[in-house]
Design a protein around this motif. Structure first.
Motif, PDB file in Angstrom:
ATOM      1  N   ILE A  92       0.839  -1.202   0.000  1.00  0.00           N
ATOM      2  CA  ILE A  92       0.000   0.000   0.000  1.00  0.00           C
ATOM      3  C   ILE A  92       0.873   1.251   0.000  1.00  0.00           C
ATOM      4  CG2 ILE A  92      -1.659   1.327   1.377  1.00  0.00           C
ATOM      5  CD1 ILE A  92      -2.866  -1.400   2.177  1.00  0.00           C
ATOM      6  N   GLU A  93       1.907   1.277   0.825  1.00  0.00           N
ATOM      7  CA  GLU A  93       2.807   2.429   0.867  1.00  0.00           C
ATOM      8  C   GLU A  93       3.538   2.622  -0.453  1.00  0.00           C
ATOM      9  OE1 GLU A  93       5.206   1.614   4.269  1.00  0.00           O
ATOM     10  OE2 GLU A  93       3.561   2.037   5.674  1.00  0.00           O
ATOM     11  N   ASP A 113       3.119   5.833  -2.987  1.00  0.00           N
ATOM     12  CA  ASP A 113       4.282   6.623  -3.411  1.00  0.00           C
ATOM     13  C   ASP A 113       4.413   6.682  -4.924  1.00  0.00           C
ATOM     14  OD1 ASP A 113       4.832   7.066  -0.757  1.00  0.00           O
ATOM     15  OD2 ASP A 113       6.320   5.435  -0.625  1.00  0.00           O
ATOM     16  N   GLU A 114       3.955   5.661  -5.631  1.00  0.00           N
ATOM     17  CA  GLU A 114       4.083   5.611  -7.095  1.00  0.00           C
ATOM     18  C   GLU A 114       3.035   6.454  -7.811  1.00  0.00           C
ATOM     19  OE1 GLU A 114       3.899   1.484  -8.087  1.00  0.00           O
ATOM     20  OE2 GLU A 114       5.968   1.101  -7.487  1.00  0.00           O
ATOM     21  N   ILE A 115       1.900   6.691  -7.170  1.00  0.00           N
ATOM     22  CA  ILE A 115       0.815   7.430  -7.832  1.00  0.00           C
ATOM     23  C   ILE A 115       0.831   8.873  -7.337  1.00  0.00           C
ATOM     24  CG2 ILE A 115      -1.672   7.582  -8.178  1.00  0.00           C
ATOM     25  CD1 ILE A 115      -1.775   4.549  -7.748  1.00  0.00           C
ATOM     26  N   PRO A 116       1.075   9.808  -8.236  1.00  0.00           N
ATOM     27  CA  PRO A 116       1.105  11.212  -7.800  1.00  0.00           C
ATOM     28  C   PRO A 116      -0.293  11.693  -7.384  1.00  0.00           C
ATOM     29  CG  PRO A 116       1.427  11.043 -10.174  1.00  0.00           C
ATOM     30  CD  PRO A 116       1.366   9.656  -9.640  1.00  0.00           C
ATOM     31  N   ARG A 117      -0.327  12.548  -6.390  1.00  0.00           N
ATOM     32  CA  ARG A 117      -1.544  13.173  -5.863  1.00  0.00           C
ATOM     33  C   ARG A 117      -2.508  12.186  -5.210  1.00  0.00           C
ATOM     34  NH1 ARG A 117      -1.383  15.658 -11.072  1.00  0.00           N
ATOM     35  NH2 ARG A 117      -3.262  14.535 -11.576  1.00  0.00           N
TER      36      ARG A 117
END
Length: 145
Positions: free
Chosen positions: A4-5, A9-13
């Motif tokens: 999940i973390e 972190d990989e998906i902006p916004r």
């Protein structure tokens, strides 16, 4: 949690709100919270306890609050005019009489469709239909004769 973390972190916004996030353990058809007490998973308007699926209590509460508000308005208009002609929109929007409205249905239609969709999965007990089956009696009990 690492997955999940990493996804966050990989998906902006993408914002994951801590106050709306809970951790559960699912074992032997029972959901437990972090302190290993039996819990209920609320997700997308449904409540799941590991064995049965129901509409969220908040959704039912809002439905009945709105229906009862319309009942009070209908009663007031009926008293004012001396006729019971102000009930059509109440019946269409909040009873089984409005389930098949053109274009869309009402909350009862939503509950029955949800029941049918969840019935496709034989692994859960689905209680949506039983939660709204007494709507007619509850609404008519508040209508003035």
């Amino acid at each position: 949690m690492k997955f999940i973390e990493k996804t966050r972190d990989e998906i902006p916004r993408l914002v994951i709100q801590d106050e709306k996030t809970n951790k559960f353990i699912y074992s032997n058809n029972v959901i437990y919270d972090e302190s290993l007490n039996p819990g209920i998973l609320d997700y997308l308007g449904f409540a799941f306890d590991g064995n049965s699926v129901k509409l969220r209590e908040k959704s039912l509460f809002k439905y009945y609050c709105r229906a009862y508000k319309k009942v009070r308005l209908s009663n007031w208009k009926s008293e004012k005019s001396g006729r019971k002609k102000h009930r059509k929109s109440l019946y269409i929007n909040y009873t089984h009489l409005g389930i098949r409205r053109k274009g869309h249905g009402n909350f009862l239609n939503y509950a029955l469709r949800a029941q049918q969709i969840f019935d496709d999965s034989p692994s859960t007990i689905n209680l949506m239909e039983s939660q709204v089956k007494n709507h007619w009696r509850k609404i008519n009990k508040r209508l003035k004769k």
